[in-house]
Enzyme design. Sequence first.
Site, mmCIF file in Angstrom:
data_model
loop_
_atom_site.group_PDB
_atom_site.id
_atom_site.type_symbol
_atom_site.label_atom_id
_atom_site.label_comp_id
_atom_site.label_asym_id
_atom_site.label_seq_id
_atom_site.Cartn_x
_atom_site.Cartn_y
_atom_site.Cartn_z
ATOM 1 N NE ARG A 1 -3.948 -1.639 2.622
ATOM 2 C CZ ARG A 1 -5.153 -0.981 2.755
ATOM 3 N NH1 ARG A 1 -5.256 0.270 2.721
ATOM 4 N NH2 ARG A 1 -5.979 -1.845 2.774
ATOM 5 C CE LYS B 1 3.712 -21.383 9.971
ATOM 6 N NZ LYS B 1 4.991 -20.581 10.037
ATOM 7 C CG HIS C 1 11.009 -21.928 5.989
ATOM 8 N ND1 HIS C 1 10.094 -21.828 6.752
ATOM 9 C CD2 HIS C 1 12.313 -21.929 6.499
ATOM 10 C CE1 HIS C 1 10.500 -21.612 8.108
ATOM 11 N NE2 HIS C 1 11.810 -21.693 8.005
ATOM 12 C CE LYS D 1 14.839 -24.779 8.092
ATOM 13 N NZ LYS D 1 15.606 -23.544 8.621
ATOM 14 C CD GLU E 1 11.968 -21.082 16.439
ATOM 15 O OE1 GLU E 1 12.455 -20.292 15.555
ATOM 16 O OE2 GLU E 1 10.870 -21.121 16.539
ATOM 17 C CG ASP F 1 4.597 -20.444 14.117
ATOM 18 O OD1 ASP F 1 4.481 -19.787 13.081
ATOM 19 O OD2 ASP F 1 5.853 -20.296 14.876
ATOM 20 C CG HIS G 1 8.011 -25.585 9.791
ATOM 21 N ND1 HIS G 1 7.682 -25.388 8.660
ATOM 22 C CD2 HIS G 1 8.115 -24.593 10.469
ATOM 23 C CE1 HIS G 1 7.657 -23.951 8.393
ATOM 24 N NE2 HIS G 1 7.534 -23.433 9.664
ATOM 25 C CE LYS H 1 8.325 -18.744 17.844
ATOM 26 N NZ LYS H 1 9.234 -18.910 16.556
HETATM 27 C C1 BG6 Z 1 8.329 -20.138 10.681
HETATM 28 C C2 BG6 Z 1 7.625 -19.835 12.142
HETATM 29 O O1 BG6 Z 1 7.633 -20.709 9.940
HETATM 30 O O2 BG6 Z 1 9.560 -20.882 11.253
HETATM 31 C C3 BG6 Z 1 8.465 -19.187 13.148
HETATM 32 O O3 BG6 Z 1 6.800 -19.152 11.676
HETATM 33 C C4 BG6 Z 1 9.956 -19.894 13.489
HETATM 34 O O4 BG6 Z 1 7.798 -18.978 14.204
HETATM 35 C C5 BG6 Z 1 10.481 -20.341 11.999
HETATM 36 O O5 BG6 Z 1 10.583 -19.150 14.099
HETATM 37 C C6 BG6 Z 1 11.693 -21.340 12.124
HETATM 38 O O6 BG6 Z 1 12.194 -21.244 10.818
HETATM 39 P P1 BG6 Z 1 14.035 -21.608 10.744
HETATM 40 O O7 BG6 Z 1 14.095 -21.575 9.379
HETATM 41 O O8 BG6 Z 1 14.462 -20.465 11.639
HETATM 42 O O9 BG6 Z 1 14.263 -22.681 11.741
#
Ligand code: BG6
Length: 491
Positions: free
Chosen positions: A51, A150, A180, A184, A218, A237, A242, A340
């Site tokens: 925007r 997602k 994603h 990897k 994480e 999430d 994943h 986290k």
């Molecule tokens: C994302 C999540 O899909 O993946 C995040 O929304 C998360 O919360 C992230 O931190 C982790 O990805 P990576 O590649 O850092 O392991």
Amino acid sequence: MTAQIIPVQTFDLVVFGGTGDLALRKLLPGLYQRCRDRQMPSEARVCGLSRREMSDDEFRELVRGALNDHVNADDLVPEDVERFLGRLSYISLDATGSKGWPDLCSFLACCADRIRVFYLATSPELFGPVCAKLGDQGLVTPQTRVVIEKPIGKDLASAKAVNEAVGAVFEERQIFRIDHYLGKETVQNLMALRFANALFEPIWNRAAIDHVQITVAETVGVGNRADYYDHSGALRDMVQNHMLQLLCLVAMEPPSAMDANSLRDEKLKVLSALKPIRPGRVEQVTVRGQYAPGAIDGKAVPGYLDELGHRSETETFVAIKAEVETWRWSGVPFYLRTGKRLAQRASEIVVQMRPIPHSIFERDAGEVRPNRLVIRLQPDEGVRLYLMSKDPGPGGMRLKTTPLNLSFSETFKVRFPDAYERLLMDVVRGNQTLFMRKDEVEAAWTWCEPILDGWKQSDEGPENYGAGSWGPSGAVALMVHDGRRWVEPGT
Ligand code: BG6
């Protein structure tokens, strides 16, 4: 042999949410790397949309800053940066209104036969409306692909609604649902490990494997994503996508070929074979936690509620005992854990073998520990196979656990590309192998939804854990109950 860079066909890539976090942190730096490696053809164009009012040059400066922040300094070659920035343009557009759409149409008009990619790096509520608009404006050609990220829905019904809305405009072959993790390097290596080595298949089953652990830990908190995260939580999430994708790659039967549907058919079978966790069983086989203040790497960090500024029952940690009801995996639990603000940033898959059936060694030789295969996804990608060996030297037979260690970074002295680099080029190539099919997403929700329902019905909220720990004590108890323990990454 060095990696071969095969240029893709010329494309136009249009990023909705072009000034947002995902675009600036991942997509544009990833495209820069592909441009630097000469994989991106010289005529290819990238157009950012949002925007905000901005000229092309102002957008380029914004992206220059993002490259400085998110690309390794050694990879920032001034002439490559200029060449990449020269490919960028910007259109200020209201995704659901009328502003900017004529500009987008005229931007694309010159090149109707090109591969055209619409990357929707927007909030998921916009997926349907933006697709409808793309259709109405006549922008969807046979060579067009759409990429969505997602969360695809927040439960089964909303995921179906997204799939339907996108599917009303695009054919399934044109829809790329990114996870994603599948991009990897080490995740793909898991397929190489399983299906390019005859060694593992005979033991890849209940006869030899005691259980599997998948940890994605994480150290980061929710930071500036609190608004999104508080409506999502760790299950939506990380697990729905994943973690379940990782589980699928470990548990699936060998596909007959490495093509998109063969692979996705096998993953779907795993998802469909997951034992449902009905609300009544949720307390026995799942644990949710929320981080409290603590310290990571010696630095004090606030708790989730302090970051959020209000009360919340959202889980920032989840551990689950999953079961795959097939002949291969019957009786072999898959323990999943993600959170986290844990002690380390580390993702590992541990395949724990069964003990030997009978020991021929004297007691003082030491314990004969079961073998363990550890696939390290990040950081320090690699594979370790823990074997028993004789402790060298005189003094009789003493046994010791010794790892056979394959470190990918030491073995292959190359830069490990970010997942998005590979995935973006796959979109251009039209290769859906590493993207989720509609039925996979829905099967994953079918399994996750009763867990969410069970938590909603429970009187207990998430258990607190100190930031910098390995999660709540309930996660340890989940394992201890089964006579097992978590293998902490790196040990
Ligand atoms: C994302 C999540 O899909 O993946 C995040 O929304 C998360 O919360 C992230 O931190 C982790 O990805 P990576 O590649 O850092 O392991």
